[in-house]
Design an enzyme around this catalytic site. Structure first.
Site, PDB file in Angstrom:
ATOM      1  N   ASP A 192       1.128  -7.350   0.774  1.00 19.36           N
ATOM      2  CA  ASP A 192       0.864  -8.268  -0.325  1.00 19.36           C
ATOM      3  C   ASP A 192       2.148  -8.935  -0.806  1.00 19.36           C
ATOM      4  O   ASP A 192       3.123  -8.261  -1.149  1.00 19.36           O
ATOM      5  CB  ASP A 192       0.216  -7.506  -1.490  1.00 19.36           C
ATOM      6  CG  ASP A 192      -0.061  -8.399  -2.678  1.00 19.36           C
ATOM      7  OD1 ASP A 192      -0.935  -9.275  -2.564  1.00 19.36           O
ATOM      8  OD2 ASP A 192       0.620  -8.234  -3.713  1.00 19.36           O
TER       9      ASP A 192
ATOM     10  N   GLU B  33       0.500 -11.461   4.256  1.00 20.51           N
ATOM     11  CA  GLU B  33      -0.282 -12.304   3.347  1.00 20.51           C
ATOM     12  C   GLU B  33       0.646 -13.359   2.756  1.00 20.51           C
ATOM     13  O   GLU B  33       1.451 -13.074   1.880  1.00 20.51           O
ATOM     14  CB  GLU B  33      -0.908 -11.443   2.244  1.00 20.51           C
ATOM     15  CG  GLU B  33      -1.837 -12.191   1.307  1.00 20.51           C
ATOM     16  CD  GLU B  33      -1.175 -12.626   0.004  1.00 20.51           C
ATOM     17  OE1 GLU B  33      -1.693 -13.563  -0.632  1.00 20.51           O
ATOM     18  OE2 GLU B  33      -0.152 -12.034  -0.372  1.00 20.51           O
TER      19      GLU B  33
END
Length: 490
Positions: free
Chosen positions: A193, A233
């Site tokens: 993330d 991501e």
């Protein structure tokens, strides 16, 4: 990673309960649909300021959901993806509270990134302007220590998400602990993330620099040694995504969601076809996620042309607002807290004006695009914008993060569009053609996508003017032709 459809969901928001109930749902109502599941942050607390992406304790499963064993139980039958929140930790964490109390004497002092770590003499306007920002705010938040000293800590996203200095022993140790817990408890895929923001250097954009690539590579190697693979991501210009894909295990095709919307709105496939001829093959595809619908991924950046022009991007955004009856406008940009500069907050179903046929066509294009498809729980159930939750929290992305009970899930399962989507998912999972070679052709309103694996063939033919979408599946054993509209009538 299996080349079959995966689910993206919060354990509590889909089931009204926890991990055990999620497994039960996967085993029963969702039987045969998903080979894997991306379980969105299940760490303590799941209800922080950013729906779990601001963990107070990344190493603790929130007890309201269960425990590590409950996660491991899911991993026995499904490929579990979990988020390694690389860039930051909650300002309410034990570690950061210790820093506030003890200052530079804290054993965690070096774990958190400060302005002076990157800019010893303070940041200049030129340096600040060079930094890529996902928010329209400063990249620093002043925090007062118990001594009275005020320190500027780096906060890429919000002032409650304090950036980790991943280059120090303390920062590395923090991430190592979580990685090992994942491996021990059956996690197979790690979503990195916000990894693109992890490394900061003065005079750069502080986003996806050479040092960032090296950091992601090192994390991936650690994961591989523990039997896991990684997903980067990153929301950025499409050329950046192509470059990143060459250096990591997998990326997300974040350009696909806005391009499919543009295709259906304009009834022109040219931009989509151009992208699908060059898009990364080592990717995951999505239409919707726990975040908004990405726009930057398809648009221009500075003097770099995008897959869509600035005018086309503007028309896309305005059409989403119109189709959602202005609801997305209330959740996007300055209209809601935790604002994003590069996303429109809206359910994908509402972005398409609640048009069942258009929605299934969008999913068919996704499933035929290169990559492993993921379906967000809101999209799986064709949920509408949750204006009540948005009104309650004033967090823009909550418009597409509904809290459901199992009883509500059962009601959504009866909708024709959901039944049609379930059929599409099973068709995608069952055809071995998708493990073969991909080709795409099309112009103006006509699109043809094809997968071939020896004798097995899967074709998708769309005429946007005539309003037809046809799937053809063939193998040595059978031939099947499916008019997409029929899936809504069965």
């Amino acid at each position: 990673m299996k080349n079959q459809v995966q689910l993206i969901t919060y354990a509590d928001r889909l089931t009204g309960s926890g991990l055990a109930q999620l497994k039960q749902l996967l085993d029963t109502s969702f039987d045969g649909l998903f080979s894997g599941v991306h379980i969105l942050p299940f760490y303590y607390p799941i209800d922080g300021s950013d729906a779990g992406f601001d963990p107070i304790d990344h190493a603790q499963v929130d007890s309201r959901l269960g425990n590590w064993q409950a996660l491991s139980d899911i991993g026995q039958e499904y490929e579990v993806m979990a988020d390694l929140i690389v860039n930051h930790v909650s300002a309410q964490s034990v570690e950061f509270k210790d820093v506030l109390k003890n200052g530079s004497s804290s054993s965690y002092w070096s774990m958190f990134l400060k302005e002076t770590d990157v800019f010893p003499h303070g940041i200049t306007k030129t340096q600040a302007d060079a930094i890529f920002r996902p928010r329209p705010t400063s990249c620093f938040s002043p925090k007062e220590l118990a001594s009275g000293e005020v320190v500027n800590f780096w906060t890429t996203f919000t002032d409650n998400q304090i950036d980790i200095n991943v280059e120090t022993d303390a920062g590395k140790g923090y991430l190592d602990k979580v990685l090992n817990l994942f491996a021990k408890n059956g996690v197979k895929i790690i979503r990195l993330d916000a990894a693109g923001f992890a490394i900061k250097r003065a005079g750069t954009s502080c986003f996806m620099t050479d040092e960032t690539f090296a950091f992601i590579k090192q994390l991936a190697e650690q994961a591989h040694e523990l039997g896991m693979e990684t997903i980067a991501e990153i929301h950025s210009h499409y050329k950046t995504q192509i470059a990143v894909a060459k250096k990591v295990d997998r990326v997300y095709d974040f350009a696909l969601p806005p391009l499919i919307l543009h295709t259906l709105f304009s009834k022109n496939v040219d931009a989509l076809v151009s992208w699908l001829t060059i898009s990364p093959r080592n990717c995951l595809t999505v239409l919707d996620t726990h975040d908004g619908i990405g726009i930057v991924d398809a648009g221009p950046e500075g003097d770099k042309a995008g897959l869509l022009t600035a005018t086309e991007v503007d028309h896309l955004v305005q059409t989403i607002h119109a189709n959602s009856q202005g609801e997305s406008l209330k959740a996007t940009g300055a209209a809601a807290s935790n604002v994003d500069l590069y996303q429109v907050n809206c359910s994908y179903y509402d972005a398409l004006g609640k048009d069942d046929f258009a929605y299934l066509t969008a999913r068919a294009i996704q499933f035929f695009s290169p990559g492993v498809p993921q379906v967000y729980y809101g999209g799986l159930l064709a949920l509408n914008n949750d204006m009540a939750l948005l009104e309650k929290t004033q967090v823009g992305r909550d418009i597409n993060r509904s809290y459901l009970s199992l009883e509500q899930v059962k009601k959504h399962l009866a909708k024709p569009v959901v039944k049609g989507l379930f059929s599409l998912i099973k068709l995608r999972n069952e055809s071995n053609a998708f493990n073969g070679e991909f080709s795409v052709q099309g112009s103006n309103s006509i699109l043809s996508m094809k997968w071939q694996n020896q004798q097995e063939l899967a074709c998708l033919d769309i005429d946007l003017i005539q309003g037809t979408t046809v799937l053809s599946l063939s193998s040595a054993k059978q031939n099947k032709v499916i008019n997409l509209a029929d899936l809504l009538n069965n």
